[in-house]
Design an enzyme around this catalytic site. Sequence first.
Site, PDB file in Angstrom:
ATOM      1  N   CYS A   1       0.834  -1.207   0.000  1.00 27.13           N
ATOM      2  CA  CYS A   1       0.000   0.000   0.000  1.00 27.13           C
ATOM      3  C   CYS A   1       0.869   1.258   0.000  1.00 27.13           C
ATOM      4  O   CYS A   1       1.410   1.649   1.037  1.00 27.13           O
ATOM      5  CB  CYS A   1      -0.911  -0.008   1.227  1.00 27.13           C
ATOM      6  SG  CYS A   1      -1.906   1.476   1.356  1.00 27.13           S
TER       7      CYS A   1
ATOM      8  N   CYS B   1      -0.502   4.093   2.213  1.00 25.44           N
ATOM      9  CA  CYS B   1      -0.279   3.920   3.654  1.00 25.44           C
ATOM     10  C   CYS B   1       1.186   4.165   4.009  1.00 25.44           C
ATOM     11  O   CYS B   1       1.484   4.762   5.042  1.00 25.44           O
ATOM     12  CB  CYS B   1      -0.613   2.508   4.105  1.00 25.44           C
ATOM     13  SG  CYS B   1      -2.055   1.800   3.357  1.00 25.44           S
ATOM     14  N   ASP B   2       2.106   3.671   3.209  1.00 30.92           N
ATOM     15  CA  ASP B   2       3.507   3.601   3.631  1.00 30.92           C
ATOM     16  C   ASP B   2       4.458   4.521   2.875  1.00 30.92           C
ATOM     17  O   ASP B   2       5.627   4.644   3.252  1.00 30.92           O
ATOM     18  CB  ASP B   2       4.008   2.146   3.480  1.00 30.92           C
ATOM     19  CG  ASP B   2       3.190   1.183   4.324  1.00 30.92           C
ATOM     20  OD1 ASP B   2       2.720   1.608   5.399  1.00 30.92           O
ATOM     21  OD2 ASP B   2       3.018   0.025   3.909  1.00 30.92           O
TER      22      ASP B   2
END
Length: 335
Positions: free
Chosen positions: A148, A151-152
């Site tokens: 992701c 997200c990261d």
Amino acid sequence: MDFNLTNITSNKSASVQHVDVLVIGSGPAGFSAALYAARADLNPVVLTGMELGGQVSLTYAVENYPGFPDGVGGTQLVELFQKQAERFGARIEFDTATEVDLSKRPFRVTAYNGEYLAETLIITTGATPIHLEVPGEVELTGRGVSYCATCDGWFFKDKDVVVVGGGDSALEEGIFLTRYAKSVTIIHRRDTLRAGAILQKRAMDNPKIKFLWNTVVEEIHGEDAVHSLRLKNVTSGEKMDYPTQGVFIFIGHRPNTQIFEGQLDLDEHGYLVTDNLMHTNMPGVYAAGEVADPVFRQVVTSAGMGAAAAMQAILFIQEHAEEQAETPPLAEAKL
Ligand code: NAP
């Protein structure tokens, strides 16, 4: 039975809720199904699963959902879906279905926080990212290996990262990662991309992105964090160590159908089999979105499937209510 009535009873361990429409999953298909069922006054309950909004909530920007000419954030779109379904009476439960019994109606669905008896079931459990299944991948997930970018990505500011895959997801997420990373290398196992033309052009024109063609990842190396990959060129057979601090893997998805195995028809890849009216092989059970769609897999197509599934569930409930109204009580029927 009054199909509009939501009965709430309880047993020793947890509550058992009797509902007309239970939606399992909270992506575009799930919320769209809930919206339609709610507007038919059926008080649907949505079990969100572990990820509210599903995969779209992990997408930075959605540019191809109609009605948003400037694009819309994935999380923002999910919030809007939820708000709209709730406005008409859908109830959102932050819970996950762990077991289903579809042998008779009402269908029994067990979740962590309780049990549901559902007159109709709409399955919108989506799909999860496929793993490379190479040494180091599991051990280094969350320590350089990610599925992701939204997200990261932030953790890879000014770092050199790699994206694996050649589809729309790989390119879209690769382009997104250039916001943070110093460089993004897209590693693809062939020399032709699967991604659409617009994304291909955008990625090729991006000065931070380069491509490694005909290449596969054989191992991911690192102790506390990723430091390199063992790569193999599939045409020459040549192997090399490739330094990188992050590996983002976007090689497709697997449908989330494990709890339905043996009870509903699945195809050879594990997708739920439906007809074009979203019916599974079990009357009263419908499926919509990526869990039943290996072809289109778009937010807009999933939302459309969700609406269609709900319309069929509404019809099913109406027809059964009419049947029940027409059937005389047993004693009366015998006279
Ligand atoms: P995908 O289209 O199935 O692409 C997967 C990619 O990973 C392919 O390039 C495939 O290579 C590669 N791959 C598969 N298994 C691999 C392995 N074991 N090792 C190395 N590479 C592997 O999946 P996706 O990109 O996630 O897209 C899924 C669907 O969502 C598509 O319909 C796509 O159009 C849609 N989508 C759309 C958008 C958008 O419109 N903005 C954004 C994201 C996704 P091969 O090409 O050799 O098979």
